[in-house]
Design a protein around this motif. Structure first.
Motif, PDB file in Angstrom:
ATOM      1  N   PRO A 267       8.711  -6.484   3.687  1.00 40.61           N
ATOM      2  CA  PRO A 267       8.005  -5.267   3.284  1.00 40.61           C
ATOM      3  C   PRO A 267       8.385  -4.841   1.875  1.00 40.61           C
ATOM      4  N   GLU A 268       7.389  -4.371   1.172  1.00 43.50           N
ATOM      5  CA  GLU A 268       7.605  -3.785  -0.155  1.00 43.50           C
ATOM      6  C   GLU A 268       6.959  -2.410  -0.153  1.00 43.50           C
ATOM      7  N   LEU A 269       7.708  -1.421  -0.579  1.00 45.16           N
ATOM      8  CA  LEU A 269       7.178  -0.068  -0.724  1.00 45.16           C
ATOM      9  C   LEU A 269       6.329  -0.070  -1.987  1.00 45.16           C
ATOM     10  N   VAL A 270       5.005  -0.030  -1.826  1.00 44.77           N
ATOM     11  CA  VAL A 270       4.106  -0.184  -2.963  1.00 44.77           C
ATOM     12  C   VAL A 270       3.506   1.134  -3.444  1.00 44.77           C
ATOM     13  N   GLU A 271       3.644   2.181  -2.617  1.00 44.02           N
ATOM     14  CA  GLU A 271       3.044   3.445  -3.009  1.00 44.02           C
ATOM     15  C   GLU A 271       3.736   4.599  -2.307  1.00 44.02           C
ATOM     16  N   VAL A 272       4.011   5.634  -3.059  1.00 44.84           N
ATOM     17  CA  VAL A 272       4.436   6.923  -2.519  1.00 44.84           C
ATOM     18  C   VAL A 272       3.617   7.977  -3.256  1.00 44.84           C
TER      19      VAL A 272
ATOM     20  N   TYR B 225       9.140  11.385  -0.079  1.00 40.65           N
ATOM     21  CA  TYR B 225       7.730  11.616  -0.390  1.00 40.65           C
ATOM     22  C   TYR B 225       6.968  11.818   0.915  1.00 40.65           C
ATOM     23  N   PRO B 226       5.961  12.686   0.916  1.00 40.86           N
ATOM     24  CA  PRO B 226       5.215  12.940   2.150  1.00 40.86           C
ATOM     25  C   PRO B 226       4.259  11.820   2.552  1.00 40.86           C
ATOM     26  N   HIS B 227       3.982  10.894   1.634  1.00 38.12           N
ATOM     27  CA  HIS B 227       3.084   9.783   1.941  1.00 38.12           C
ATOM     28  C   HIS B 227       3.707   8.495   1.390  1.00 38.12           C
ATOM     29  N   ALA B 228       3.594   7.412   2.170  1.00 39.61           N
ATOM     30  CA  ALA B 228       4.138   6.122   1.728  1.00 39.61           C
ATOM     31  C   ALA B 228       3.285   4.986   2.262  1.00 39.61           C
ATOM     32  N   LYS B 229       3.344   3.872   1.529  1.00 33.98           N
ATOM     33  CA  LYS B 229       2.611   2.661   1.919  1.00 33.98           C
ATOM     34  C   LYS B 229       3.505   1.447   1.693  1.00 33.98           C
ATOM     35  N   VAL B 230       3.555   0.594   2.708  1.00 32.06           N
ATOM     36  CA  VAL B 230       4.320  -0.644   2.666  1.00 32.06           C
ATOM     37  C   VAL B 230       3.354  -1.803   2.926  1.00 32.06           C
ATOM     38  N   ILE B 231       3.544  -2.882   2.181  1.00 29.65           N
ATOM     39  CA  ILE B 231       2.793  -4.114   2.428  1.00 29.65           C
ATOM     40  C   ILE B 231       3.801  -5.229   2.710  1.00 29.65           C
ATOM     41  N   GLY B 232       3.531  -5.996   3.746  1.00 28.77           N
ATOM     42  CA  GLY B 232       4.380  -7.126   4.104  1.00 28.77           C
ATOM     43  C   GLY B 232       3.559  -8.147   4.864  1.00 28.77           C
TER      44      GLY B 232
END
Length: 163
Positions: free
Chosen positions: A73-78, A102-109
């Motif tokens: 997983p990589e944290l790509v967006e907050v 952060y109240p919003h996060a996105k992970v791609i893996g």
């Protein structure tokens, strides 16, 4: 099915940057099953592979009964402004501190079949995504605390019966 013991703050595996999963094999499949078994216990929102002693980029999650995992997983967006959010950690038992998240996060893996996995959300999911990817980068949430709160937390760690 194996519930693995959680490594505690001070264990060197928690400070090391985890290595990417290079090849999906029986060992990685077993690791994923152990991560899923370990996160299913009540009160657990996530377990990163280093927390069970394995220095690879993988974690499991259990958010409102939705249980899953992600490899590499990589944290790509907050997004949003970081907010102090009550947070604890299985590797630092008994402590609970407001941590800026952060109240919003996105992970791609990816999954065990090599397919892309996208996890994105707000609230507890966003917090868990940030917390677990921190573990994969060798960071425990205590390092995110403001200096005064961190001093208090480190005193609590030193005075704990598990340290």
């Amino acid at each position: 099915m194996t519930v693995r013991a959680i490594r505690l703050f001070g264990d060197p595996v928690l400070r090391a940057v985890a290595s990417p999963v290079e090849q999906i094999d029986d060992g990685v499949r077993a690791l994923v099953q152990d991560l899923l078994d370990t996160v299913e216990l009540p009160g657990r929102a996530g377990v990163a592979a280093p927390q069970i002693g394995v220095g690879v980029r993988a974690f499991s999650y259990n958010i409102d009964g939705d249980i899953g995992y992600v490899l590499n997983p990589e944290l790509v967006e907050v997004s949003g402004e970081p907010q102090p959010t009550g947070e604890g950690c299985l590797s630092v038992p008994g402590l609970w501190h407001d941590t800026p998240r952060y109240p919003h996060a996105k992970v791609i893996g990816m999954d065990l079949d090599g397919n892309e996995v996208v996890l994105e959300g707000d609230g507890l999911l966003a917090q868990a995504l940030q917390h677990e990817t921190d573990h994969l980068d060798g960071m425990v949430y205590l390092q995110r605390l403001d200096p005064e709160t961190r001093r208090v937390a480190m005193r609590q760690v030193r005075e704990s019966d598990w340290f």
